[in-house]
Design a protein around this motif. Structure first.
Motif, PDB file in Angstrom:
ATOM      1  N   GLY A  25      51.765  52.973  72.213  1.00  0.00           N
ATOM      2  CA  GLY A  25      51.197  54.297  72.075  1.00  0.00           C
ATOM      3  C   GLY A  25      51.440  54.911  70.717  1.00  0.00           C
ATOM      4  N   VAL A  26      50.703  55.983  70.467  1.00  0.00           N
ATOM      5  CA  VAL A  26      50.853  56.793  69.260  1.00  0.00           C
ATOM      6  C   VAL A  26      50.821  58.255  69.687  1.00  0.00           C
ATOM      7  CG1 VAL A  26      49.829  57.491  67.054  1.00  0.00           C
ATOM      8  CG2 VAL A  26      49.749  55.080  67.770  1.00  0.00           C
ATOM      9  N   ARG A  27      51.758  59.043  69.180  1.00  0.00           N
ATOM     10  CA  ARG A  27      51.733  60.483  69.446  1.00  0.00           C
ATOM     11  C   ARG A  27      51.270  61.212  68.190  1.00  0.00           C
ATOM     12  NH1 ARG A  27      57.098  63.944  70.430  1.00  0.00           N
ATOM     13  NH2 ARG A  27      57.008  63.972  68.150  1.00  0.00           N
ATOM     14  N   LEU A  28      50.302  62.086  68.372  1.00  0.00           N
ATOM     15  CA  LEU A  28      49.779  62.886  67.269  1.00  0.00           C
ATOM     16  C   LEU A  28      50.163  64.348  67.455  1.00  0.00           C
ATOM     17  CD1 LEU A  28      46.113  61.525  66.919  1.00  0.00           C
ATOM     18  CD2 LEU A  28      48.165  60.762  65.690  1.00  0.00           C
ATOM     19  N   SER A  29      50.531  64.979  66.368  1.00  0.00           N
ATOM     20  CA  SER A  29      50.676  66.429  66.330  1.00  0.00           C
ATOM     21  C   SER A  29      49.636  66.938  65.351  1.00  0.00           C
ATOM     22  CB  SER A  29      52.082  66.832  65.863  1.00  0.00           C
ATOM     23  OG  SER A  29      52.158  68.242  65.687  1.00  0.00           O
ATOM     24  N   ILE A  30      48.633  67.623  65.869  1.00  0.00           N
ATOM     25  CA  ILE A  30      47.529  68.095  65.037  1.00  0.00           C
ATOM     26  C   ILE A  30      47.900  69.444  64.426  1.00  0.00           C
ATOM     27  CG2 ILE A  30      45.091  68.693  64.979  1.00  0.00           C
ATOM     28  CD1 ILE A  30      45.690  65.733  65.557  1.00  0.00           C
TER      29      ILE A  30
END
Length: 418
Positions: free
Chosen positions: A392-397
């Protein structure tokens, strides 16, 4: 002014009542008492409470010293109990959390979690914690608390019936998070907290993701709402702080324990947090809007197995999110369909607008690899069938233009395949 106790109570600047105004207005008005923004005997005042740097608070006489001061914000005593800058922030956070009687500040979000748990639990007690909780929460539950003869078990937050069965005679507190860290499951907080209350169990929630602007935790049944102010409240990736808000007598228990441990935040950091608080609403609105645009686009990519964003229509937990939440934020995750660790590393290393780093909630976008299986007792992902490669990859926009972020992600997907 430095020697006179300040009146306690809510903000009443220019006759305003935070109980009757919308969150956007309260963000601007709360924590700005006249006592903190004006000099006695002088006309006018300033917009923001000044930064009060002081370790020593003076008394008028030995009789005044002997009388002591109430153990509450708004009364000069000693620098470790804070001053007007910290009190202004605590009062503002209390006013933003419907149902809270007070807020205690901590030097980090982890400090707020650990100290709250230690304040409310005793040797021989048991803690239940949501399996998808923040990893340091799990570490505190299974490590720190164990040293004080407090046991802890994980439970599946999506299994309401199982939660009721998991509560035992020694269970005194449940630690919740909504949505879950990394995997973004949305649980039924009103149902879980109702069960806990019926069985005499306290409920604490890490409410950093949505903040009270998007999820009024105490109104949804929680007894204590904890936040990492490092994230949305600070908003600029330049401070560390945490908070716990609750009704009496719980907030007094938390306050006393924090004082026993010497927990204190600097007035300079409190001033930065107050500054960030004023714009938190518009930042959350923009980052949520951009996150939805990026998440929707990711759903169309063949490299993506699943997008874990409860704000997306049709996503797991969307119905509960729509029922219980009034807002979100820019944080979500996605899983890769056919990729190995090296391919994911190429993807992350090729990003130009996304920094690689921990934390989130700042004005800049971030990305990190996530592998929740190592810190889960139950399913690592909401649905194994949709997990793809399991990577997985976690993004904080952040506040960048979403179109620019999508172009950056497009380049990174191309690099992943080479």
């Amino acid at each position: 002014m430095g020697r006179r106790p300040l009146a306690t109570g809510g903000n009443r600047r220019r006759g305003l009542s935070e109980d009757t105004h919308k969150p956007a207005t309260r963000l601007v008005e709360v924590g700005r008492r006249k006592q903190w923004t004006r000099v006695e005997g002088q006309p006018g005042g300033v917009v923001n409470p000044p930064v009060w740097r002081s370790s020593t608070h003076l008394y008028d006489s030995t009789a005044d010293l002997a009388q002591g001061r109430p153990n509450a914000d708004g009364h000069f005593y000693y620098g470790r109990r804070g001053g007007p800058t910290q009190w202004a922030l605590a009062e503002a956070l209390t006013a933003l959390e419907p149902g809270a009687d007070g807020t205690e500040l901590f030097p980090s979000g982890v400090a707020a979690i650990s100290c709250t748990l230690m304040a409310l639990l005793r040797p021989g007690d048991e803690l239940l914690f949501a399996d998808n909780a923040y990893e340091p929460t799990r570490t505190a539950a299974l490590g720190l608390l164990k040293r004080f003869d407090i046991s802890a078990r994980a439970f599946d937050p999506l299994d309401v019936d199982g939660f009721a069965q998991a509560i035992g005679p020694a269970t005194k507190l449940v630690m919740l998070e909504n949505p879950g860290s990394l995997t973004m499951e949305v649980c039924d907080i009103p149902a879980l907290t109702a069960i806990a209350r019926e069985k005499g169990v306290l409920s604490v929630i890490d409410n950093t993701w949505a903040s009270p602007l998007g999820f009024p935790a105490l109104e949804r049944g929680c007894d204590v709402s904890v936040m990492s102010l490092t994230k949305h409240v600070g908003g600029h990736s330049d401070l560390m702080m945490g908070s716990a808000s609750a009704k009496q007598p719980l907030i007094e228990r938390i306050r006393n324990h924090a004082q026993f441990l010497g927990q204190v935040v600097s007035p300079d950091d409190a001033a930065l947090a107050l500054r960030g608080l004023r714009t938190m609403g518009v930042r959350l609105e923009q980052s949520t809007k951009s996150a939805l645009a990026v998440a929707d686009w990711l759903q169309s990519r063949s490299e993506v197995a699943s997008v874990l964003c409860p704000m997306l229509p049709g996503a797991p937990g969307y119905d509960i999110w729509q029922r219980d939440f009034s807002g979100g934020c820019g944080l979500f995750s996605f899983t890769l369909r056919d990729a190995d660790v090296r391919a994911r590393a190429r993807f992350l290393d090729s990003l130009e607008l996304f920094g690689i780093g921990f934390s989130w909630g700042g004005y800049e976008s971030l990305a990190i690899p996530v592998d929740p299986a190592r810190v889960r007792d139950f399913n690592a992902w909401p649905s194994d069938a949709d997990a793809g490669s399991g990577l997985g990859v976690r993004l904080s926009i952040g506040l960048e233009d979403p179109g620019d972020l999508i172009r950056d992600l497009t380049r990174a997907f191309a690099a992943m395949e080479t």
